[in-house]
Design an enzyme around this catalytic site. Structure first.
Site, mmCIF file in Angstrom:
data_model
loop_
_atom_site.group_PDB
_atom_site.id
_atom_site.type_symbol
_atom_site.label_atom_id
_atom_site.label_comp_id
_atom_site.label_asym_id
_atom_site.label_seq_id
_atom_site.Cartn_x
_atom_site.Cartn_y
_atom_site.Cartn_z
ATOM 1 N N ASP A 79 65.894 39.500 63.103
ATOM 2 C CA ASP A 79 65.345 40.605 62.340
ATOM 3 C C ASP A 79 64.270 41.258 63.207
ATOM 4 O O ASP A 79 63.772 40.658 64.151
ATOM 5 C CB ASP A 79 64.759 40.096 61.014
ATOM 6 C CG ASP A 79 64.522 41.235 60.021
ATOM 7 O OD1 ASP A 79 63.997 40.966 58.946
ATOM 8 O OD2 ASP A 79 64.868 42.389 60.346
ATOM 9 N N SER A 80 63.885 42.487 62.860
ATOM 10 C CA SER A 80 63.042 43.284 63.774
ATOM 11 C C SER A 80 61.555 43.005 63.617
ATOM 12 O O SER A 80 60.773 43.350 64.498
ATOM 13 C CB SER A 80 63.273 44.766 63.488
ATOM 14 O OG SER A 80 63.145 44.985 62.084
ATOM 15 N N GLY A 115 59.473 44.037 61.011
ATOM 16 C CA GLY A 115 58.722 44.891 60.086
ATOM 17 C C GLY A 115 58.593 44.298 58.704
ATOM 18 O O GLY A 115 57.534 44.327 58.081
ATOM 19 N N PHE A 116 59.673 43.694 58.245
ATOM 20 C CA PHE A 116 59.671 43.123 56.889
ATOM 21 C C PHE A 116 58.646 41.998 56.789
ATOM 22 O O PHE A 116 57.867 41.913 55.849
ATOM 23 C CB PHE A 116 61.058 42.585 56.565
ATOM 24 C CG PHE A 116 61.200 42.070 55.166
ATOM 25 C CD1 PHE A 116 61.083 40.712 54.894
ATOM 26 C CD2 PHE A 116 61.442 42.937 54.102
ATOM 27 C CE1 PHE A 116 61.214 40.230 53.595
ATOM 28 C CE2 PHE A 116 61.583 42.460 52.804
ATOM 29 C CZ PHE A 116 61.457 41.108 52.555
ATOM 30 N N ASP A 154 62.189 48.816 60.784
ATOM 31 C CA ASP A 154 62.316 49.669 59.595
ATOM 32 C C ASP A 154 61.117 49.449 58.690
ATOM 33 O O ASP A 154 60.318 48.528 58.887
ATOM 34 C CB ASP A 154 63.610 49.321 58.850
ATOM 35 C CG ASP A 154 63.623 47.874 58.356
ATOM 36 O OD1 ASP A 154 63.023 47.021 59.033
ATOM 37 O OD2 ASP A 154 64.240 47.602 57.310
ATOM 38 N N GLN A 171 68.001 52.332 54.136
ATOM 39 C CA GLN A 171 66.934 52.211 53.173
ATOM 40 C C GLN A 171 67.165 53.236 52.055
ATOM 41 O O GLN A 171 68.278 53.752 51.914
ATOM 42 C CB GLN A 171 65.564 52.403 53.857
ATOM 43 C CG GLN A 171 65.171 51.265 54.811
ATOM 44 C CD GLN A 171 64.917 49.937 54.111
ATOM 45 O OE1 GLN A 171 64.815 49.856 52.869
ATOM 46 N NE2 GLN A 171 64.838 48.869 54.896
ATOM 47 N N GLY A 198 66.023 46.856 51.987
ATOM 48 C CA GLY A 198 65.320 47.378 50.818
ATOM 49 C C GLY A 198 65.875 46.879 49.503
ATOM 50 O O GLY A 198 65.583 47.416 48.446
ATOM 51 N N ASP A 221 72.182 36.859 54.792
ATOM 52 C CA ASP A 221 71.237 35.818 55.193
ATOM 53 C C ASP A 221 70.286 35.595 54.021
ATOM 54 O O ASP A 221 69.961 36.560 53.298
ATOM 55 C CB ASP A 221 70.429 36.240 56.420
ATOM 56 C CG ASP A 221 69.163 36.949 56.013
ATOM 57 O OD1 ASP A 221 69.241 38.163 55.739
ATOM 58 O OD2 ASP A 221 68.103 36.279 55.904
HETATM 59 N N1 AIQ Z 1 65.401 41.691 51.395
HETATM 60 C C1 AIQ Z 1 65.151 41.986 52.709
HETATM 61 C C2 AIQ Z 1 64.984 40.938 53.604
HETATM 62 C C3 AIQ Z 1 64.726 41.210 54.925
HETATM 63 C C4 AIQ Z 1 64.505 40.065 55.864
HETATM 64 S S1 AIQ Z 1 66.071 39.433 56.437
HETATM 65 C C5 AIQ Z 1 65.456 38.056 57.268
HETATM 66 N N2 AIQ Z 1 64.631 38.120 58.289
HETATM 67 C C6 AIQ Z 1 64.416 36.856 58.687
HETATM 68 C C7 AIQ Z 1 65.112 36.023 57.886
HETATM 69 N N3 AIQ Z 1 65.780 36.801 57.009
HETATM 70 C C8 AIQ Z 1 64.645 42.550 55.402
HETATM 71 N N4 AIQ Z 1 64.415 42.798 56.728
HETATM 72 C C9 AIQ Z 1 64.332 44.067 57.135
HETATM 73 N N5 AIQ Z 1 64.112 44.321 58.457
HETATM 74 N N6 AIQ Z 1 64.477 45.128 56.299
HETATM 75 C C10 AIQ Z 1 64.717 44.945 54.971
HETATM 76 O O1 AIQ Z 1 64.844 45.945 54.225
HETATM 77 C C11 AIQ Z 1 64.820 43.606 54.470
HETATM 78 C C12 AIQ Z 1 65.084 43.320 53.124
#
Ligand code: AIQ
Length: 375
Positions: free
Chosen positions: A95-96, A98-99, A149, A192, A219, A269
């Site tokens: 994952d990048s 940001g979340f 994002d 998104q 999102g 995931d």
């Molecule tokens: N619900 C949800 C979960 C994740 C984490 S996925 C994850 N990262 C590490 C483990 N799992 C999300 N990640 C990003 N980048 N954007 C999202 O909108 C978003 C939404």
């Protein structure tokens, strides 16, 4: 014939909106629909990598936010990358960041340039731009990299959702440029738009115009009811290319997985199976079982005698209850193992059902098994 050195997605059968097939990558194939165990800090918690492989996972998730803070992206590169570090030789999706910045770090702020935040570990200040996120994922050695994002938690007002969706689109373009051409690897965009259908459609169409190798739906699983999540999948699906994988981020329960596969999702995931395992909860063919509950204290049955996972087949509920009540590490290990095995069995069952054109029956039989146990 697809180039074994590149990334390709093949759909081998469909059943309604559902698809089954595989993603071919140099480090191995990913059978879809796929569930990706989460390996946040370079480990799928309480599991050996060999166990994760043996229970049927083809790909695991890494976490840019955690790994950039500890052990550090440049250090990971000096150590030979995340695959060698954690001894996982299959594909890794990262994952990048940001979340996690928005959900874990302190003093974070978002502007056009990127995100600024303080580490939840030691309070040090960090800045992450779309370009830096892609650079970090490259240093980790990630095979499938996610764009940076901005994910808005729901409920939220439309202006906030729209602003975040447009920023994420500009960041998708910057990530695409930063990623460049990396044969055998992929960068996925993230749709998104919150719970606003027209914003979801605008995001999906704009990302499709970028011609990416895969598309995530972000999102969601951020506090909304399942019905809203499913409605957004139905809204977005027609506007994503059918020849590219769709990845629903952060989802979900076994029922979420089945409902979403029926609506055309290929990859998932979620921390649910691993986190629930550490808290004494077992996902089984008979539904979810809380092993902390006293009713298991003298139950000599295993979780599922028909399972081929030793954690489900060989240990009594009484023993698991004892381990959970005693906060023993083995309790977390066995229930994590059971839960990931159940999730992978569910995905394998759906792949076979789609190939046989009987996904609706499989879903009904699975839910019937859960209901019978609760009766
Ligand atoms: N619900 C949800 C979960 C994740 C984490 S996925 C994850 N990262 C590490 C483990 N799992 C999300 N990640 C990003 N980048 N954007 C999202 O909108 C978003 C939404």
């Amino acid at each position: 014939m697809t180039d074994p050195l590149d990334f390709s997605f093949t759909v081998s059968a469909t059943d309604g909106q559902a698809r089954t097939g595989h993603i071919a990558m140099p480090r191995g194939n990913i059978r879809t629909p796929a569930f990706m165990p989460v390996g946040t800090a370079a480990t799928v918690k309480a599991m050996y990598p060999e166990q994760v492989r043996d229970l049927g996972a083809d790909v695991v998730l890494g976490n840019t936010y955690h790994l950039m803070l500890r052990p550090g992206a440049e250090r990971m590169a000096r150590l030979g990358g995340l695959h060698r570090f954690m001894r996982w030789d299959g594909p890794i999706l990262t994952d990048s960041g940001g979340f996690q910045v928005m959900s874990l770090s302190a003093l974070r702020k978002i502007d056009e340039e990127g995100v600024t935040f303080r580490s939840h570990i030691d309070g040090t200040a960090h800045r992450m731009s779309p370009e830096r996120s892609i650079e970090i994922q490259g240093l980790l050695g990630s095979d499938i990299q996610m764009q940076l994002d901005e994910c808005v938690r729901l409920p939220a007002e439309r202006p906030e959702i729209e602003k975040a969706m447009h920023l994420s689109l500009r960041w998708a373009e910057r990530c695409r440029v930063a990623f460049g051409e990396q044969p055998g690897k992929a960068m996925f965009g993230i749709v998104q738009g919150g719970d606003v259908p027209e914003l979801r459609v605008e995001s999906a169409r704009a990302l499709t115009d970028l011609g990416l190798k895969g598309y995530a739906i972000g999102g969601l699983a951020v506090g909304e009811p399942q019905a809203v999540m499913l409605a957004m999948i139905e809204t977005v699906e027609p506007h994503l290319p059918s020849t590219k994988p769709r990845y629903l981020m952060g989802v979900g329960t076994p029922d979420d997985l089945m409902q979403s596969v029926m609506r055309g999702i290929d990859m998932f995931d979620c921390v649910m199976p691993t986190r629930a395992g550490r808290h004494g909860l077992a996902y089984t063919r008979h539904g979810r079982i809380n092993l902390r509950n006293a009713r298991h204290a003298e139950d000599t049955r295993p979780l599922d005698e028909a399972s081929d996972c030793p954690a489900a087949r060989d240990y009594s509920r009484a023993y698991l209850h004892h381990l959970v009540r005693s906060d023993e590490i083995l309790g977390m290990m066995l229930l994590t193992w059971n839960n990931l095995a159940y999730y992978q069995a569910l995905m394998a069952g759906m792949r076979a059902a789609i190939a046989a054109g009987r996904l609706a029956d499989f879903v009904a039989e699975t839910k019937d098994g859960w209901a019978r146990a609760e009766a």
